[in-house]
Design a protein around this motif. Sequence first.
Motif: not given
Length: 448
Positions: A195-223
């Motif tokens: 439980r002492a790592l709950r906030r850290q792990v949640t932030s890591l999972v949410v923001l780490g996933s958002a970095m790859e799912l935000c569509g930046n690689d889609l822009m490269y693929a569509y360019a």
Amino acid sequence: MPRPRRPLWSTACRSLGHHAGKKSLLVNNIFVVLAAILFGFSRKAGSFEMIMLGRLLVGVSAGVSMNIQPMYLGESAPKELRGAVAMSSAIFTALGIVMGQVVGLRELLGDPQAWPLLLASCLVPGVLQLASLPLVPESPRYLLIDCGDTEACLAALRRLRGSGDLARELEELEEERAACQGCRARRPWELFQHRALRRQVTSLVVLGSAMELCGNDLMYAYASSVFQKAGVPEAKVQYATIGTGSCELLMAIVSCVAVERMGRRVLLIGGYSLMACWGSIFTVALCLQVAGVDEGWRVQARLTSTSPLPRPWQSSFPWTLYLAVACIFASILSFGIGPAGVTGILATELFDQMARPAACMVCGALMWIMLFLVSLGFPFIMEALSHFLYVPFLGVCVCGAIYTGLFLPETKGKTLQEISEELHRLNFPRRAQGPTWRSPEVIQSTEL
């Protein structure tokens, strides 16, 4: 041309916390040298298996280095420069993308006869690291907390900081050492159980996933396709795509300078918000382009005959293509402002010395798994949603900005021990408020 991607292999093993970052980086380059040899002689041997094995070795090396390097830089830097130093990894990652795009030009190593040299070019950074890393000191934090060697820690601090006053920084390291006393290095799966790592792990999972799912690689693929439709000759598209990598490199440098002035939260919120803005305009441009094509086809059908005609390639709104091109560059610039660099240093700053290696491994593995899923599912998303294909990624950008604003604490200018104490208060808010009164008797005056 799709964006050159780093190999999908996050293999920072769980024993990472027991080994020096410098030595791990040094040994890791052996994989690069072996891979370059396999690439260089694969054509003469007529063996595609050598190419596959070389790609595997390069992937192992990339996965290990991308986990260890930000951690080593973050641990070695002073708190005033920790974010900027750790974000230098993002600068060199973007520089590697641009260099890959440049050497892949047909005039250089993009020729069909030169591909063994193109693949074997990874030997250059490997040899440079093998020659330079022995001259670099080990992380002072590792030497003191993990090894318990105060003299070696002080010597490393002198090499990194010069002859200034090191008493305050050494005192902060001793405080962190005392907080970690009696603890062992955590394994990756243990991060999800405490439980002492709950906030850290949640932030890591949410923001780490958002970095790859935000569509930046889609822009490269569509360019490439957008550039061609905008009128760029097919032979010149390869030069236009270099601009996409250059945009990310430029903003990585800017964000590295700004991170210690503006803070991590501002860069992340601003980056995701701008990406959502440009993604929305990009979607509108695609919709107008499709609508213009349909309108042009109907006008042609009325003017010529009633027989079915092939749909025209050009839209009656040609300016939408240029708007889409502008959105691609703007979105990549916005990605470089915050998500590209700040996300990589979260594992270093949010976790203590005992959990940091496991957190880096989880973060790296998570981001590559998400990238694999996006790459696998993108053709189906494009077929199902057509010109609305960016809408799911817009939602990810909005969620990333909202989560950062509501739940991610600011770490600018704080020691790693101060960050750990603040996160402990957030994970246990009731304990931070002090003990509660549990007497069965209630005094009337106190109740009043």
